[in-house]
Design an enzyme around this catalytic site. Sequence first.
Site, PDB file in Angstrom:
ATOM      1  N   CYS A 145       0.819  -1.209   0.000  1.00 20.43           N
ATOM      2  CA  CYS A 145       0.000   0.000   0.000  1.00 20.43           C
ATOM      3  C   CYS A 145       0.862   1.272   0.000  1.00 20.43           C
ATOM      4  O   CYS A 145       1.483   1.581  -1.008  1.00 20.43           O
ATOM      5  CB  CYS A 145      -1.006  -0.051   1.143  1.00 20.43           C
ATOM      6  SG  CYS A 145      -2.433   0.984   0.828  1.00 20.43           S
ATOM      7  N   HIS A 198      -3.329  -5.146   1.907  1.00 14.82           N
ATOM      8  CA  HIS A 198      -2.569  -5.330   3.158  1.00 14.82           C
ATOM      9  C   HIS A 198      -2.534  -6.791   3.602  1.00 14.82           C
ATOM     10  O   HIS A 198      -3.349  -7.183   4.438  1.00 14.82           O
ATOM     11  CB  HIS A 198      -3.225  -4.527   4.285  1.00 14.82           C
ATOM     12  CG  HIS A 198      -3.083  -3.057   4.166  1.00 14.82           C
ATOM     13  ND1 HIS A 198      -2.041  -2.345   4.721  1.00 14.82           N
ATOM     14  CD2 HIS A 198      -3.854  -2.147   3.553  1.00 14.82           C
ATOM     15  CE1 HIS A 198      -2.181  -1.067   4.464  1.00 14.82           C
ATOM     16  NE2 HIS A 198      -3.279  -0.910   3.750  1.00 14.82           N
ATOM     17  N   GLU A 240      -0.635  -8.045   5.611  1.00 14.85           N
ATOM     18  CA  GLU A 240      -0.287  -8.053   7.049  1.00 14.85           C
ATOM     19  C   GLU A 240      -1.514  -7.846   7.938  1.00 14.85           C
ATOM     20  O   GLU A 240      -1.421  -8.011   9.152  1.00 14.85           O
ATOM     21  CB  GLU A 240       0.796  -7.001   7.336  1.00 14.85           C
ATOM     22  CG  GLU A 240       0.357  -5.538   7.375  1.00 14.85           C
ATOM     23  CD  GLU A 240       0.221  -4.875   6.006  1.00 14.85           C
ATOM     24  OE1 GLU A 240       0.161  -5.583   4.982  1.00 14.85           O
ATOM     25  OE2 GLU A 240       0.148  -3.633   5.967  1.00 14.85           O
TER      26      GLU A 240
HETATM   27  N1  GLN Z   1      -3.602   6.476   1.120  1.00 18.97           N
HETATM   28  C1  GLN Z   1      -2.336   6.166   1.717  1.00 18.97           C
HETATM   29  C2  GLN Z   1      -1.230   6.999   1.095  1.00 18.97           C
HETATM   30  O1  GLN Z   1      -1.416   7.609   0.078  1.00 18.97           O
HETATM   31  C3  GLN Z   1      -2.007   4.692   1.613  1.00 18.97           C
HETATM   32  C4  GLN Z   1      -3.007   3.918   2.406  1.00 18.97           C
HETATM   33  C5  GLN Z   1      -2.482   2.663   3.023  1.00 18.97           C
HETATM   34  O2  GLN Z   1      -1.290   2.396   3.095  1.00 18.97           O
HETATM   35  N2  GLN Z   1      -3.412   1.916   3.546  1.00 18.97           N
HETATM   36  O3  GLN Z   1      -0.197   7.045   1.633  1.00 18.97           O
END
Ligand code: GLN
Length: 188
Positions: free
Chosen positions: A79, A170, A172
């Site tokens: 992410c 995710h 994790e």
């Molecule tokens: N929206 C977050 C960002 O731009 C990422 C979201 C996440 O890691 N769950 O950093």
Amino acid sequence: MKIAILALQGAFEEHQKMLACLGVDSFLVRNLNDWNQPKDALVIPGGESTAMLRIMNDEHLFEPLRCAIMDGLPVMGTCAGMILLAKNVENDSRERLATMDITVLRNAYGRQLGSFYVDGNVEGVGENLPMTFIRAPYIMSVGDGVEVLAVVDGKIVAARQKSQLVCSFHPELTDDLRIHQFFLSMVE
Ligand code: GLN
């Protein structure tokens, strides 16, 4: 084997737990001193990329991490971790590690309605993996040498370039260890 986990912000403890479940040692990286310990791979968790980038800059972590990854240190970014590794981010121009030849859209599913769950397949990893998306990015395009590993609703959500592995979701935050196992097989 020992894995460094970037622990500036976000879901780093969850990654550490997953690795412990697989019998793998890890340590948290908050500054250069931590980073300078011997390591076989790096994990960059999900969280808020804005905060991570700011602290990375304050702690002078950009150059050493970038060099290590370019030298072949295996890295997994989930992410926000994926955003940090992307060469291009369509809607964000801040400095980042930029080691992986992908173009990413941040908060790609909208800010409010951006959290959802699906089961999906990941090439080389398995079928029906639980995928939790939280204000997630997706990959708009990949360069030569980047393998697309998962597509959900027509959007690329996991990819690999040599020893770099990224996903929009995710792993994790689930109890499914297969993505971490796959990453460890890349490290070995
Ligand atoms: N929206 C977050 C960002 O731009 C990422 C979201 C996440 O890691 N769950 O950093």
